[in-house]
Design a protein around this motif. Sequence first.
Motif, PDB file in Angstrom:
ATOM      1  N   GLY A  49       0.640  -1.259  -0.041  1.00  0.00           N
ATOM      2  CA  GLY A  49      -0.108   0.093  -0.033  1.00  0.00           C
ATOM      3  C   GLY A  49       0.779   1.348   0.202  1.00  0.00           C
ATOM      4  N   THR A  50       2.218   1.146  -0.182  1.00  0.00           N
ATOM      5  CA  THR A  50       2.968   2.495   0.001  1.00  0.00           C
ATOM      6  C   THR A  50       3.326   2.880  -1.438  1.00  0.00           C
ATOM      7  OG1 THR A  50       4.956   1.074  -0.168  1.00  0.00           O
ATOM      8  CG2 THR A  50       4.105   1.559   2.142  1.00  0.00           C
ATOM      9  N   TYR A  51       2.590   2.514  -2.401  1.00  0.00           N
ATOM     10  CA  TYR A  51       2.766   2.804  -3.964  1.00  0.00           C
ATOM     11  C   TYR A  51       1.661   2.548  -4.693  1.00  0.00           C
ATOM     12  CZ  TYR A  51       4.723  -1.655  -5.114  1.00  0.00           C
ATOM     13  OH  TYR A  51       4.949  -2.936  -5.283  1.00  0.00           O
ATOM     14  N   ALA A  52       1.325   3.224  -5.857  1.00  0.00           N
ATOM     15  CA  ALA A  52       0.351   2.562  -6.835  1.00  0.00           C
ATOM     16  C   ALA A  52       0.939   2.146  -8.152  1.00  0.00           C
ATOM     17  CB  ALA A  52      -0.453   3.838  -7.183  1.00  0.00           C
ATOM     18  N   LYS A  53       0.068   1.389  -8.786  1.00  0.00           N
ATOM     19  CA  LYS A  53       0.396   0.941 -10.160  1.00  0.00           C
ATOM     20  C   LYS A  53      -0.738   1.077 -11.013  1.00  0.00           C
ATOM     21  CE  LYS A  53       2.545  -2.976 -10.508  1.00  0.00           C
ATOM     22  NZ  LYS A  53       2.964  -4.566 -10.567  1.00  0.00           N
ATOM     23  N   CYS A  54      -0.185   1.004 -12.315  1.00  0.00           N
ATOM     24  CA  CYS A  54      -1.083   1.221 -13.533  1.00  0.00           C
ATOM     25  C   CYS A  54      -1.812  -0.111 -13.769  1.00  0.00           C
ATOM     26  CB  CYS A  54      -0.392   2.009 -14.649  1.00  0.00           C
ATOM     27  SG  CYS A  54      -1.505   2.002 -15.897  1.00  0.00           S
TER      28      CYS A  54
ATOM     29  N   ARG B 245       4.748   1.830 -11.933  1.00  0.00           N
ATOM     30  CA  ARG B 245       4.730   2.030 -10.639  1.00  0.00           C
ATOM     31  C   ARG B 245       4.580   3.701 -10.329  1.00  0.00           C
ATOM     32  NH1 ARG B 245       8.111   0.445  -5.450  1.00  0.00           N
ATOM     33  NH2 ARG B 245       7.915   2.591  -4.240  1.00  0.00           N
ATOM     34  N   HIS B 246       3.596   4.134  -9.673  1.00  0.00           N
ATOM     35  CA  HIS B 246       3.403   5.482  -9.320  1.00  0.00           C
ATOM     36  C   HIS B 246       3.776   5.753  -7.954  1.00  0.00           C
ATOM     37  CE1 HIS B 246       1.754   5.301 -13.338  1.00  0.00           C
ATOM     38  NE2 HIS B 246       1.767   6.703 -13.572  1.00  0.00           N
ATOM     39  N   GLU B 247       4.318   6.775  -7.473  1.00  0.00           N
ATOM     40  CA  GLU B 247       4.543   7.114  -6.192  1.00  0.00           C
ATOM     41  C   GLU B 247       3.178   7.723  -5.530  1.00  0.00           C
ATOM     42  OE1 GLU B 247       6.883   5.658  -4.615  1.00  0.00           O
ATOM     43  OE2 GLU B 247       7.723   5.274  -6.350  1.00  0.00           O
ATOM     44  N   LEU B 248       2.808   7.552  -4.379  1.00  0.00           N
ATOM     45  CA  LEU B 248       1.731   8.130  -3.823  1.00  0.00           C
ATOM     46  C   LEU B 248       1.270   9.607  -3.724  1.00  0.00           C
ATOM     47  CD1 LEU B 248       0.963   5.593  -0.850  1.00  0.00           C
ATOM     48  CD2 LEU B 248      -0.381   5.701  -3.118  1.00  0.00           C
ATOM     49  N   GLU B 249       2.688  10.245  -3.528  1.00  0.00           N
ATOM     50  CA  GLU B 249       2.360  11.810  -3.633  1.00  0.00           C
ATOM     51  C   GLU B 249       2.231  12.361  -5.103  1.00  0.00           C
ATOM     52  OE1 GLU B 249       1.886  15.204  -2.478  1.00  0.00           O
ATOM     53  OE2 GLU B 249       2.383  13.453  -0.917  1.00  0.00           O
ATOM     54  N   GLU B 250       2.642  11.753  -5.965  1.00  0.00           N
ATOM     55  CA  GLU B 250       2.263  12.066  -7.292  1.00  0.00           C
ATOM     56  C   GLU B 250       0.886  11.763  -7.551  1.00  0.00           C
ATOM     57  OE1 GLU B 250       2.806  10.228 -11.924  1.00  0.00           O
ATOM     58  OE2 GLU B 250       3.996   9.561 -10.042  1.00  0.00           O
ATOM     59  N   VAL B 251       0.259  10.554  -7.145  1.00  0.00           N
ATOM     60  CA  VAL B 251      -1.123  10.391  -7.242  1.00  0.00           C
ATOM     61  C   VAL B 251      -1.874  11.262  -6.593  1.00  0.00           C
ATOM     62  CG1 VAL B 251      -2.793   8.496  -7.108  1.00  0.00           C
ATOM     63  CG2 VAL B 251      -0.784   7.682  -7.626  1.00  0.00           C
ATOM     64  N   ARG B 252      -1.675  11.608  -5.352  1.00  0.00           N
ATOM     65  CA  ARG B 252      -2.234  12.658  -4.376  1.00  0.00           C
ATOM     66  C   ARG B 252      -2.436  14.076  -5.147  1.00  0.00           C
ATOM     67  NH1 ARG B 252      -2.737  12.780   1.059  1.00  0.00           N
ATOM     68  NH2 ARG B 252      -1.046  11.328   1.269  1.00  0.00           N
TER      69      ARG B 252
ATOM     70  N   LYS C 275      -4.062   2.368  -9.287  1.00  0.00           N
ATOM     71  CA  LYS C 275      -4.814   1.610  -8.175  1.00  0.00           C
ATOM     72  C   LYS C 275      -3.570   1.484  -7.153  1.00  0.00           C
ATOM     73  CE  LYS C 275      -6.991  -2.630  -6.666  1.00  0.00           C
ATOM     74  NZ  LYS C 275      -5.886  -2.833  -5.850  1.00  0.00           N
ATOM     75  N   SER C 276      -3.924   1.500  -5.837  1.00  0.00           N
ATOM     76  CA  SER C 276      -3.073   1.153  -4.910  1.00  0.00           C
ATOM     77  C   SER C 276      -2.437  -0.167  -5.104  1.00  0.00           C
ATOM     78  CB  SER C 276      -3.655   1.127  -3.690  1.00  0.00           C
ATOM     79  OG  SER C 276      -2.976   0.726  -2.368  1.00  0.00           O
ATOM     80  N   ALA C 277      -1.058  -0.389  -4.944  1.00  0.00           N
ATOM     81  CA  ALA C 277      -0.579  -1.679  -5.336  1.00  0.00           C
ATOM     82  C   ALA C 277      -1.118  -2.788  -4.524  1.00  0.00           C
ATOM     83  CB  ALA C 277       0.792  -1.649  -5.451  1.00  0.00           C
ATOM     84  N   THR C 278      -2.278  -2.954  -3.857  1.00  0.00           N
ATOM     85  CA  THR C 278      -2.893  -3.927  -3.105  1.00  0.00           C
ATOM     86  C   THR C 278      -3.751  -4.867  -3.902  1.00  0.00           C
ATOM     87  OG1 THR C 278      -4.273  -2.358  -2.253  1.00  0.00           O
ATOM     88  CG2 THR C 278      -2.423  -2.568  -1.179  1.00  0.00           C
ATOM     89  N   ILE C 279      -4.100  -5.854  -3.181  1.00  0.00           N
ATOM     90  CA  ILE C 279      -5.026  -6.801  -3.631  1.00  0.00           C
ATOM     91  C   ILE C 279      -6.323  -6.484  -2.772  1.00  0.00           C
ATOM     92  CG2 ILE C 279      -5.781  -9.194  -3.930  1.00  0.00           C
ATOM     93  CD1 ILE C 279      -3.243  -8.329  -5.542  1.00  0.00           C
TER      94      ILE C 279
END
Length: 246
Positions: free
Chosen positions: A121-126, A132-139, A159-163
């Motif tokens: 949950g510490t980063y996002a993915k397309c 990979r996208h950093e969360l601050e960028e997504v914010r 989406k957050s890189a979680t299942i």
Amino acid sequence: MASDFKREIERASRVVVFTGAGISTESGIPDFRSPGGIWTKMSPINFDDFLRSPEMRREAWRRKFEIDKTLIGAEPNKGHMAVAKLVDTGKVTHVITQNIDNLHQNSGVPAGKVIELHGNGTYAKCLGCGLRHELEEVRVLYERSDEPPACRVCDGILKSATISFGQAMPEEEMRRAEEATLACDLFLAIGSSLQVYPAAGFPIVAKRNGARLIILNREPTELDEIADLVIHDEIGPTLAPLVMLN
């Protein structure tokens, strides 16, 4: 019982550590599934709904950034540090985790030895190109537009890189977890209720394959009866003395 625990670890040569939310609650991270947890206060967003609905994607990101406020400053605790020490000595080959908080990596466990069954949950993915996208960028994208954030390369769904609920388990991580489980001679389940499948099936696989099974959890689990040793106690204070952490 602590002496039994230490003896089991000393005589093992290939230990797999399996961790659940209980190891991270001692770092102040809430347990999503337990009574009073986040999922008892709001229904989780299903993966299909996330894909289908821009409104659901906006809501998912709103929740994500709101929940993350409670995680600021969370650091690895003595339980994480004890696991990292066991990895460093070569005793533990892999850490299989249901957690998404990156605290095992932050404690010093090499990323290649951490198998994240439920993502990170510490980063996002397309979801399109996998970037990979950093969360601050997504914010920033989320806060300056009414539209759900999109990939900067392919304009795909971020989406957050979680299942998520309804999303398929990651094939590569499940394969690696099975291989590690079948190769171990001691399986150490820490801080997991062992109720969420298929992840909770790995202790059973280990036991059936001849490995010893230790369960360390504050509350009883459904697999206590098949374990070789069960300890119902706090995790950090139980693990730290085994590796002589101050």
